[in-house]
Design a protein around this motif. Structure first.
Motif, PDB file in Angstrom:
ATOM      1  N   LYS A  52       0.823  -1.226   0.000  1.00  0.00           N
ATOM      2  CA  LYS A  52       0.000   0.000   0.000  1.00  0.00           C
ATOM      3  C   LYS A  52       0.844   1.256   0.000  1.00  0.00           C
ATOM      4  O   LYS A  52       0.447   2.283  -0.526  1.00  0.00           O
ATOM      5  CB  LYS A  52      -0.927  -0.006   1.228  1.00  0.00           C
ATOM      6  CG  LYS A  52      -2.105  -0.958   1.093  1.00  0.00           C
ATOM      7  CD  LYS A  52      -2.932  -0.941   2.362  1.00  0.00           C
ATOM      8  CE  LYS A  52      -4.068  -1.955   2.268  1.00  0.00           C
ATOM      9  NZ  LYS A  52      -4.807  -2.057   3.540  1.00  0.00           N
ATOM     10  N   ARG A  53       2.006   1.168   0.626  1.00  0.00           N
ATOM     11  CA  ARG A  53       2.866   2.356   0.671  1.00  0.00           C
ATOM     12  C   ARG A  53       3.320   2.706  -0.735  1.00  0.00           C
ATOM     13  O   ARG A  53       3.598   1.813  -1.545  1.00  0.00           O
ATOM     14  CB  ARG A  53       4.110   2.078   1.538  1.00  0.00           C
ATOM     15  CG  ARG A  53       3.862   2.291   3.015  1.00  0.00           C
ATOM     16  CD  ARG A  53       5.192   2.455   3.727  1.00  0.00           C
ATOM     17  NE  ARG A  53       6.105   1.349   3.480  1.00  0.00           N
ATOM     18  CZ  ARG A  53       6.204   0.279   4.275  1.00  0.00           C
ATOM     19  NH1 ARG A  53       5.445   0.182   5.332  1.00  0.00           N
ATOM     20  NH2 ARG A  53       7.040  -0.677   3.988  1.00  0.00           N
TER      21      ARG A  53
ATOM     22  N   ALA B  26       9.145 -17.804  -8.208  1.00  0.00           N
ATOM     23  CA  ALA B  26       9.655 -16.573  -8.831  1.00  0.00           C
ATOM     24  C   ALA B  26       8.515 -15.750  -9.414  1.00  0.00           C
ATOM     25  O   ALA B  26       8.479 -14.512  -9.276  1.00  0.00           O
ATOM     26  CB  ALA B  26      10.660 -16.925  -9.917  1.00  0.00           C
ATOM     27  N   THR B  27       7.556 -16.452 -10.043  1.00  0.00           N
ATOM     28  CA  THR B  27       6.413 -15.744 -10.614  1.00  0.00           C
ATOM     29  C   THR B  27       5.597 -15.056  -9.523  1.00  0.00           C
ATOM     30  O   THR B  27       5.172 -13.899  -9.670  1.00  0.00           O
ATOM     31  CB  THR B  27       5.521 -16.729 -11.391  1.00  0.00           C
ATOM     32  OG1 THR B  27       6.332 -17.398 -12.349  1.00  0.00           O
ATOM     33  CG2 THR B  27       4.391 -16.012 -12.085  1.00  0.00           C
ATOM     34  N   LEU B  28       5.416 -15.771  -8.429  1.00  0.00           N
ATOM     35  CA  LEU B  28       4.666 -15.180  -7.321  1.00  0.00           C
ATOM     36  C   LEU B  28       5.388 -13.961  -6.753  1.00  0.00           C
ATOM     37  O   LEU B  28       4.758 -12.948  -6.447  1.00  0.00           O
ATOM     38  CB  LEU B  28       4.468 -16.228  -6.217  1.00  0.00           C
ATOM     39  CG  LEU B  28       3.493 -17.375  -6.548  1.00  0.00           C
ATOM     40  CD1 LEU B  28       3.497 -18.409  -5.432  1.00  0.00           C
ATOM     41  CD2 LEU B  28       2.075 -16.834  -6.750  1.00  0.00           C
ATOM     42  N   MET B  29       6.687 -14.073  -6.636  1.00  0.00           N
ATOM     43  CA  MET B  29       7.444 -12.946  -6.093  1.00  0.00           C
ATOM     44  C   MET B  29       7.376 -11.744  -7.035  1.00  0.00           C
ATOM     45  O   MET B  29       7.258 -10.596  -6.587  1.00  0.00           O
ATOM     46  CB  MET B  29       8.903 -13.375  -5.873  1.00  0.00           C
ATOM     47  CG  MET B  29       9.729 -12.379  -5.101  1.00  0.00           C
ATOM     48  SD  MET B  29       9.101 -12.115  -3.434  1.00  0.00           S
ATOM     49  CE  MET B  29      10.144 -10.767  -2.906  1.00  0.00           C
ATOM     50  N   LEU B  30       7.430 -12.016  -8.322  1.00  0.00           N
ATOM     51  CA  LEU B  30       7.335 -10.906  -9.278  1.00  0.00           C
ATOM     52  C   LEU B  30       5.947 -10.281  -9.264  1.00  0.00           C
ATOM     53  O   LEU B  30       5.791  -9.067  -9.428  1.00  0.00           O
ATOM     54  CB  LEU B  30       7.680 -11.410 -10.685  1.00  0.00           C
ATOM     55  CG  LEU B  30       9.152 -11.801 -10.883  1.00  0.00           C
ATOM     56  CD1 LEU B  30       9.371 -12.425 -12.250  1.00  0.00           C
ATOM     57  CD2 LEU B  30      10.056 -10.585 -10.715  1.00  0.00           C
ATOM     58  N   ARG B  31       4.952 -11.137  -9.061  1.00  0.00           N
ATOM     59  CA  ARG B  31       3.590 -10.590  -8.961  1.00  0.00           C
ATOM     60  C   ARG B  31       3.437  -9.740  -7.708  1.00  0.00           C
ATOM     61  O   ARG B  31       2.794  -8.696  -7.722  1.00  0.00           O
ATOM     62  CB  ARG B  31       2.569 -11.739  -8.960  1.00  0.00           C
ATOM     63  CG  ARG B  31       2.244 -12.244 -10.361  1.00  0.00           C
ATOM     64  CD  ARG B  31       1.442 -13.524 -10.329  1.00  0.00           C
ATOM     65  NE  ARG B  31       0.253 -13.442  -9.474  1.00  0.00           N
ATOM     66  CZ  ARG B  31      -0.536 -14.474  -9.196  1.00  0.00           C
ATOM     67  NH1 ARG B  31      -0.249 -15.666  -9.721  1.00  0.00           N
ATOM     68  NH2 ARG B  31      -1.590 -14.323  -8.437  1.00  0.00           N
ATOM     69  N   TYR B  32       4.033 -10.219  -6.635  1.00  0.00           N
ATOM     70  CA  TYR B  32       3.982  -9.421  -5.404  1.00  0.00           C
ATOM     71  C   TYR B  32       4.748  -8.112  -5.577  1.00  0.00           C
ATOM     72  O   TYR B  32       4.341  -7.068  -5.061  1.00  0.00           O
ATOM     73  CB  TYR B  32       4.553 -10.222  -4.239  1.00  0.00           C
ATOM     74  CG  TYR B  32       4.649  -9.406  -2.968  1.00  0.00           C
ATOM     75  CD1 TYR B  32       3.503  -8.875  -2.378  1.00  0.00           C
ATOM     76  CD2 TYR B  32       5.877  -9.148  -2.369  1.00  0.00           C
ATOM     77  CE1 TYR B  32       3.584  -8.112  -1.228  1.00  0.00           C
ATOM     78  CE2 TYR B  32       5.966  -8.392  -1.220  1.00  0.00           C
ATOM     79  CZ  TYR B  32       4.814  -7.873  -0.652  1.00  0.00           C
ATOM     80  OH  TYR B  32       4.889  -7.116   0.479  1.00  0.00           O
ATOM     81  N   ARG B  33       5.796  -8.178  -6.333  1.00  0.00           N
ATOM     82  CA  ARG B  33       6.570  -6.953  -6.600  1.00  0.00           C
ATOM     83  C   ARG B  33       5.700  -5.903  -7.281  1.00  0.00           C
ATOM     84  O   ARG B  33       5.845  -4.706  -7.068  1.00  0.00           O
ATOM     85  CB  ARG B  33       7.762  -7.326  -7.490  1.00  0.00           C
ATOM     86  CG  ARG B  33       8.638  -6.196  -7.865  1.00  0.00           C
ATOM     87  CD  ARG B  33       9.756  -6.723  -8.749  1.00  0.00           C
ATOM     88  NE  ARG B  33      10.505  -5.621  -9.329  1.00  0.00           N
ATOM     89  CZ  ARG B  33      11.576  -5.784 -10.077  1.00  0.00           C
ATOM     90  NH1 ARG B  33      12.023  -7.000 -10.332  1.00  0.00           N
ATOM     91  NH2 ARG B  33      12.203  -4.763 -10.586  1.00  0.00           N
ATOM     92  N   LYS B  34       4.756  -6.410  -8.094  1.00  0.00           N
ATOM     93  CA  LYS B  34       3.857  -5.474  -8.790  1.00  0.00           C
ATOM     94  C   LYS B  34       2.656  -5.067  -7.925  1.00  0.00           C
ATOM     95  O   LYS B  34       1.807  -4.311  -8.384  1.00  0.00           O
ATOM     96  CB  LYS B  34       3.375  -6.101 -10.087  1.00  0.00           C
ATOM     97  CG  LYS B  34       4.489  -6.280 -11.114  1.00  0.00           C
ATOM     98  CD  LYS B  34       3.981  -6.990 -12.352  1.00  0.00           C
ATOM     99  CE  LYS B  34       5.124  -7.185 -13.346  1.00  0.00           C
ATOM    100  NZ  LYS B  34       4.706  -8.004 -14.505  1.00  0.00           N
ATOM    101  N   GLY B  35       2.585  -5.630  -6.736  1.00  0.00           N
ATOM    102  CA  GLY B  35       1.513  -5.203  -5.833  1.00  0.00           C
ATOM    103  C   GLY B  35       0.474  -6.252  -5.542  1.00  0.00           C
ATOM    104  O   GLY B  35      -0.540  -5.955  -4.896  1.00  0.00           O
TER     105      GLY B  35
END
Lengths: 312, 214
Positions: A52-53, B26-35
């Motif tokens: 969110k930040r 890795a895909t999950l981490m990249l998705r998390y990187r995008k929010g």
């Protein structure tokens, strides 16, 4: 790290690595260590808040490289500036030397030798004021050299009229220039007067030796000039109050030549007259002798000096 | 020998990396990187158990394990913008965990135990039995307790390698990369850890089990 294969067998390890060993089974049967639910919530909330930040702006990614680049540029510029400043100092000293040579050369030609003797008392007082560091010409001080491109200015350029860019404030600058010129002239006159007095003192010392030489029948034209020219000149020149001018006079042979041509030094004048007579130029030698007598009426010349007109 | 060992994957490898058609780490981490917070939740569910067990059994303290667990995930969250797929996410995650554990040991002033010594010098230091029991019908709980004790008594480096192998399923090469040692060193540590644990098991083995324990 080597392992003793005789102590530990490789086969159990290989079987363990293949999987399904009793050690692995026993490990799986250990009491489970579950993550506390509170820890789960904490981590997940932290992950959510982080998303969110607002993320860092794109330009923030370049701050570190930019900071490194700026630091590098700063260091390089400081190093270059330091090096250039050293060079500027050296070149400025050289320019001051040249600038000091130029006025002497020009003034020696412009001003007659008799003039300083007339102004000698006033010049001495002016010179006394200028014994301490004389302010350099204003054009050297006012525009400090900002870069290496401005450094190689000659003395002639310094003495040239200010460029049109400096027109908005010409009056103070011109006044400073005029004052500096006056100070320079006064210093020059004082130097010449001091030089002359030193020469006269040296001449008096030489009187005794000249009489002795006459007794021995020496030719004054051979030995005299060689003795007389060398000793007083350094005294007179080194007595000049400005260190730059002094060094310039000492180091510059050109300046010495012009100094002799003005015949502030009577011995040098006599030497030239003797040379003229040797070169079979009696008319010119006589004319110079008359001028010499007029310029230095009290200067004692040996009776058998070849410079004398009577010897012709 | 070493080449063969480096290619072997861990025992728990299948349980960590392959979950049907689910996106990889890795895909999950990249998705998390995008929010995508949901991607992180999946990633967290996938690795939280193994990571917690690793920390809990490495530090032998629940409180320290809780702190380190939170610290590790905080670093993962903080590094999401810099994350690049250079290695397996498991390697990335447990590398952070290993470093956090090392820092914890330093902060706690814990001596380096036997692990700081040369593992060759520890060759004959197999753990003694927890208690000499002549009873052949030892309960399963007793066996687990002795195994747990043997595990806790392992030098930290050997315990570290063993836990990494059991919990991550990574090969010895990756484990060496995580712990900052050569693969051969990791293999050696694992060998000695295995020997000590097997020694603990051997105390309770019945003749029928003796043949199965290797």
């Amino acid at each position: 790290m080597t392992e003793p294969t005789d102590k530990v067998d490789e086969q159990p390890l290989d079987e363990y690595l293949k999987g399904g060993s009793s050690v692995s089974r026993q490990y799986r049967q250990l009491p489970g260590a579950d993550v506390p639910p509170s820890l789960d919530r904490l981590v997940l909330r932290q992950a959510e808040e982080a998303v969110k930040r607002p993320s860092r702006p794109a330009w923030m990614r370049w701050t570190a490289p930019l900071a490194v680049a700026a630091s590098a540029v700063l260091v390089v510029s400081i190093v270059l500036e330091t090096g250039l400043r050293d060079e500027t100092t050296v070149s400025a000293m050289q320019e001051k030397r040249e600038a000091a040579e130029a006025p002497i050369e020009t003034r020696m030609i412009e001003e007659p030798a008799s003039e300083p003797s007339a102004n000698a008392p006033a010049a001495d007082s002016a010179a006394a004021e200028l014994v301490m560091p004389v302010p350099p010409p204003p054009k050297i001080e006012v525009p400090p050299p900002a870069s290496a491109s401005e450094m190689p200015m000659t003395a002639v350029q310094r003495r040239a009229p200010p460029p049109p860019v400096a027109a908005p404030a010409p009056a103070p600058l011109e006044e400073q220039v005029a004052k500096a010129e006056e100070r320079d002239n006064a210093a020059f006159v004082a130097d010449v007067a001091r030089q002359k007095s030193a020469l006269e003192a040296a001449a008096r010392e030489r009187e005794l030796s000249a009489s002795q030489r006459a007794m021995r029948g020496e030719q004054a034209g051979v030995a005299g000039p060689r003795d007389t020219v060398e000793t007083p000149e350094p005294k007179a020149v080194l007595s000049y109050s400005r260190p730059i001018s002094a060094s310039a006079v000492v180091t510059s042979a050109d300046s010495m030549a012009k100094l002799e041509k003005t015949y502030t030094d009577p011995e040098a004048w006599l030497k030239d007259i003797r040379q003229l007579r040797k070169d079979n130029k009696p008319e010119e030698a006589d004319r110079q002798w008359k001028l010499f007598v007029a310029a230095f009426p009290n200067y004692e010349v040996a009776e058998n000096d070849t410079a004398r007109e009577a010897n012709k | 020998m070493s080449a063969a060992a480096g290619d072997v994957t861990g025992a728990a490898g299948a349980t960590v990396s392959t979950i049907g058609a689910a996106p990889d780490d890795a895909t999950l981490m990249l998705r998390y990187r995008k929010g995508d917070v949901r991607a992180f939740e999946m990633l967290y569910e996938r690795h939280k158990g193994s990571l917690y067990r690793y920390l809990r059994r490495l530090c032998r303290s629940q409180e320290a394990a809780n702190d380190l667990f939170q610290e590790v995930w905080s670093k993962v969250i903080a590094s999401r913008e810099r994350y690049e797929v250079r290695a397996k996410f498991t390697t990335f995650l447990f590398h952070i965990a290993h470093n956090c554990a090392i820092d914890y040991f330093r902060r706690a002033g814990r001596p380096q135990e036997k692990g700081a010594q040369d593992v060759d010098a520890l060759a004959d230091e197999l753990p003694g039995p927890g208690h000499e029991s002549p009873d052949a019908a030892l309960s399963e709980a007793q066996l687990r307790a002795d195994f747990k004790r043997a595990l806790d008594e392992l030098p930290a480096e050997q315990r570290d390698v063993f836990l990494l192998y059991e919990e991550t399923g990574l090969g010895l090469e990756d484990i060496g990369r995580i712990t900052g040692v050569a693969m051969e060193t990791a293999k050696s540590r694992l060998r000695y850890a295995l020997g000590k644990l097997r020694g603990a098991l051997r105390q309770h083995q019945s003749p029928t089990l003796q043949s199965s324990v290797s």
